[in-house]
Design a protein around this motif. Structure first.
Motif, PDB file in Angstrom:
ATOM      1  N   GLU A   6       0.936  -1.070  -0.041  1.00  0.00           N
ATOM      2  CA  GLU A   6       0.002   0.195  -0.054  1.00  0.00           C
ATOM      3  C   GLU A   6       0.818   1.347  -0.064  1.00  0.00           C
ATOM      4  OE1 GLU A   6      -2.791   0.450   3.230  1.00  0.00           O
ATOM      5  OE2 GLU A   6      -3.741  -1.382   2.547  1.00  0.00           O
ATOM      6  N   ARG A   7       1.930   1.163   0.832  1.00  0.00           N
ATOM      7  CA  ARG A   7       2.791   2.602   0.777  1.00  0.00           C
ATOM      8  C   ARG A   7       3.439   2.775  -0.488  1.00  0.00           C
ATOM      9  NH1 ARG A   7       8.054   3.261   2.804  1.00  0.00           N
ATOM     10  NH2 ARG A   7       8.529   5.207   3.537  1.00  0.00           N
ATOM     11  N   ARG A   8       3.657   1.644  -1.117  1.00  0.00           N
ATOM     12  CA  ARG A   8       4.572   1.664  -2.214  1.00  0.00           C
ATOM     13  C   ARG A   8       3.581   2.227  -3.385  1.00  0.00           C
ATOM     14  NH1 ARG A   8       7.848  -3.299  -4.859  1.00  0.00           N
ATOM     15  NH2 ARG A   8       7.209  -2.357  -6.892  1.00  0.00           N
ATOM     16  N   ASP A   9       2.425   1.929  -3.246  1.00  0.00           N
ATOM     17  CA  ASP A   9       1.385   2.128  -4.281  1.00  0.00           C
ATOM     18  C   ASP A   9       1.058   3.877  -4.171  1.00  0.00           C
ATOM     19  OD1 ASP A   9       1.235  -0.229  -5.403  1.00  0.00           O
ATOM     20  OD2 ASP A   9      -0.944  -0.752  -4.405  1.00  0.00           O
ATOM     21  N   ARG A  10       0.992   4.042  -2.923  1.00  0.00           N
ATOM     22  CA  ARG A  10       0.774   5.663  -2.654  1.00  0.00           C
ATOM     23  C   ARG A  10       1.967   6.458  -3.262  1.00  0.00           C
ATOM     24  NH1 ARG A  10      -0.836   4.298   2.361  1.00  0.00           N
ATOM     25  NH2 ARG A  10       0.744   5.047   3.459  1.00  0.00           N
ATOM     26  N   GLN A  11       3.071   5.692  -2.846  1.00  0.00           N
ATOM     27  CA  GLN A  11       4.484   6.410  -3.343  1.00  0.00           C
ATOM     28  C   GLN A  11       4.501   6.524  -4.929  1.00  0.00           C
ATOM     29  OE1 GLN A  11       8.133   5.376  -1.387  1.00  0.00           O
ATOM     30  NE2 GLN A  11       8.249   7.414  -0.896  1.00  0.00           N
ATOM     31  N   ARG A  12       4.094   5.568  -5.594  1.00  0.00           N
ATOM     32  CA  ARG A  12       4.152   5.595  -6.881  1.00  0.00           C
ATOM     33  C   ARG A  12       3.112   6.637  -7.313  1.00  0.00           C
ATOM     34  NH1 ARG A  12       2.668   0.453  -7.959  1.00  0.00           N
ATOM     35  NH2 ARG A  12       5.027  -0.336  -8.142  1.00  0.00           N
ATOM     36  N   GLU A  13       1.922   6.668  -6.842  1.00  0.00           N
ATOM     37  CA  GLU A  13       1.168   7.571  -7.381  1.00  0.00           C
ATOM     38  C   GLU A  13       1.478   9.191  -7.283  1.00  0.00           C
ATOM     39  OE1 GLU A  13      -2.922   7.109  -5.846  1.00  0.00           O
ATOM     40  OE2 GLU A  13      -3.492   9.045  -6.708  1.00  0.00           O
ATOM     41  N   ALA A  14       2.379   9.225  -5.909  1.00  0.00           N
ATOM     42  CA  ALA A  14       2.739  10.551  -5.697  1.00  0.00           C
ATOM     43  C   ALA A  14       3.841  10.972  -6.722  1.00  0.00           C
ATOM     44  CB  ALA A  14       3.349  10.587  -4.240  1.00  0.00           C
ATOM     45  N   LEU A  15       4.686  10.012  -7.252  1.00  0.00           N
ATOM     46  CA  LEU A  15       5.555   9.979  -8.129  1.00  0.00           C
ATOM     47  C   LEU A  15       5.137  10.320  -9.444  1.00  0.00           C
ATOM     48  CD1 LEU A  15       8.763   9.603  -9.123  1.00  0.00           C
ATOM     49  CD2 LEU A  15       8.434   7.280  -9.473  1.00  0.00           C
ATOM     50  N   VAL A  16       4.101   9.711  -9.977  1.00  0.00           N
ATOM     51  CA  VAL A  16       3.499   9.964 -11.329  1.00  0.00           C
ATOM     52  C   VAL A  16       2.867  11.293 -11.220  1.00  0.00           C
ATOM     53  CG1 VAL A  16       1.483   9.270 -12.676  1.00  0.00           C
ATOM     54  CG2 VAL A  16       3.087   7.541 -11.829  1.00  0.00           C
ATOM     55  N   LEU A  17       2.284  11.874 -10.156  1.00  0.00           N
ATOM     56  CA  LEU A  17       1.642  13.116 -10.381  1.00  0.00           C
ATOM     57  C   LEU A  17       2.805  14.128 -10.231  1.00  0.00           C
ATOM     58  CD1 LEU A  17      -1.167  12.604  -7.697  1.00  0.00           C
ATOM     59  CD2 LEU A  17      -1.332  12.713 -10.201  1.00  0.00           C
TER      60      LEU A  17
END
Lengths: 205, 205
Positions: A6-17
């Protein structure tokens, strides 16, 4: 384990944004891994735990751009009839003008869809290909109404040709090239072009 | 004094030819002043006695590219009649296909015509503008035959729109973009597109 994912998914989303914001502001050439790491508060190396490489990151940003274009095209063609060739031509005009407006309002993100080239030896993943191709369904429906006797492969080729033609007018126009249609005349000329093509495609017209 | 001018003209020509060769082989991004100085046997600084800046050099190369494109278009339209709308459409098809063939055979030099942007604050000189604009005369003649009642400003706008449309098909096709017309279908689709447009432009058709 779940928590880590979950944490990785959130971080990945932040990275894409963060990448989307950087491209929108500075274009594809303004995208720097170091700036992104700083923006989302991780180390430079940690970025490559979130995405395989910069190509994947740019494709994920492109995926978001295409989803917004898709929504705009869905809105523009909502409730449009293709009962007559005139209706079908009107639908094609609405699609072309929506495309132009989207490109104008998302200039750098839209440019990136075309400027981005995969690193040597890498190929575009299947999911990104299918996202690009699915966009043609908006053009195919009215083209089918205009050319009821054309085969599906013929219609697919025609939809690519028509898209490329409108794209050329939009692209040169928005780049304000000397030889382009002047910006003030762009919407009118796109309508005129698609209307002429619609008339030319109407059997017996 | 005369001798010095002659020598400079010869050196400038050598510089333009070296730049053309570099762009043809490596594209605009492969153009390096240092390599050119070496190629023509002068110092790096001496280049700027021959041309004002790299922009002027790229425009001079572009001028040569446009002159060859002009010759190809003159050949393609030689003896072409615009007596009927069918003839005019055939002439437009010949022009579009010649443009596509020229782009394919001069890929990097042709791309440079569109990729090159003047340095911040510089404007394109008058001679370069007029060289680009004069190319439209080939399209204007058949368009005038197709649309005898259109005003000259309308025809000029139409010629830019038609050029941009064909350029879009050629450009995406030669870049082999996913959404493009596949290379093998390019010539056929350009003919089909211009034929449809010719039909759509024919009054009363």
């Amino acid at each position: 384990m779940v928590k880590t994912t979950e944490r990785r998914d959130r971080q990945r989303e932040a990275l894409v944004l963060a990448a989307e914001k950087a491209i929108a502001e500075k274009g594809l050439s303004g995208l720097k891994a170091r700036d992104l790491a700083e923006a989302i508060g991780c180390s430079l190396g940690a970025i490559y735990n979130l995405v395989q490489d910069m190509d994947e990151l740019v494709l994920r940003v492109g995926s978001r751009t295409l989803a917004r274009l898709d929504a705009a095209l869905a809105e523009a063609t909502k409730g449009s009839a293709s009962a007559s060739s005139g209706d079908a031509t009107d639908t094609l005009i609405a699609i072309a003008q929506t495309y132009c407006a989207f490109a104008r309002e998302n200039l750098q993100l839209w440019r990136t869809l075309f400027e981005h080239r995969m690193a040597e030896g890498s190929i575009v993943p299947e999911w990104a290909i299918s996202e690009q191709m699915t966009m043609f369904r908006y053009i195919l429906a009215p083209l089918r109404a205009l050319q009821p006797r054309a085969s599906e492969p013929e219609l697919i080729l025609l939809s690519r040709t028509l898209f490329s033609a409108v794209h050329g007018v939009v692209m040169l126009g928005l780049e304000e090239k000397l030889v382009a249609v002047p910006a003030a005349a762009l919407d009118g000329q796109i309508e005129a072009l698609v209307r002429v093509i619609g008339k030319g495609l109407t059997p017996g017209a």
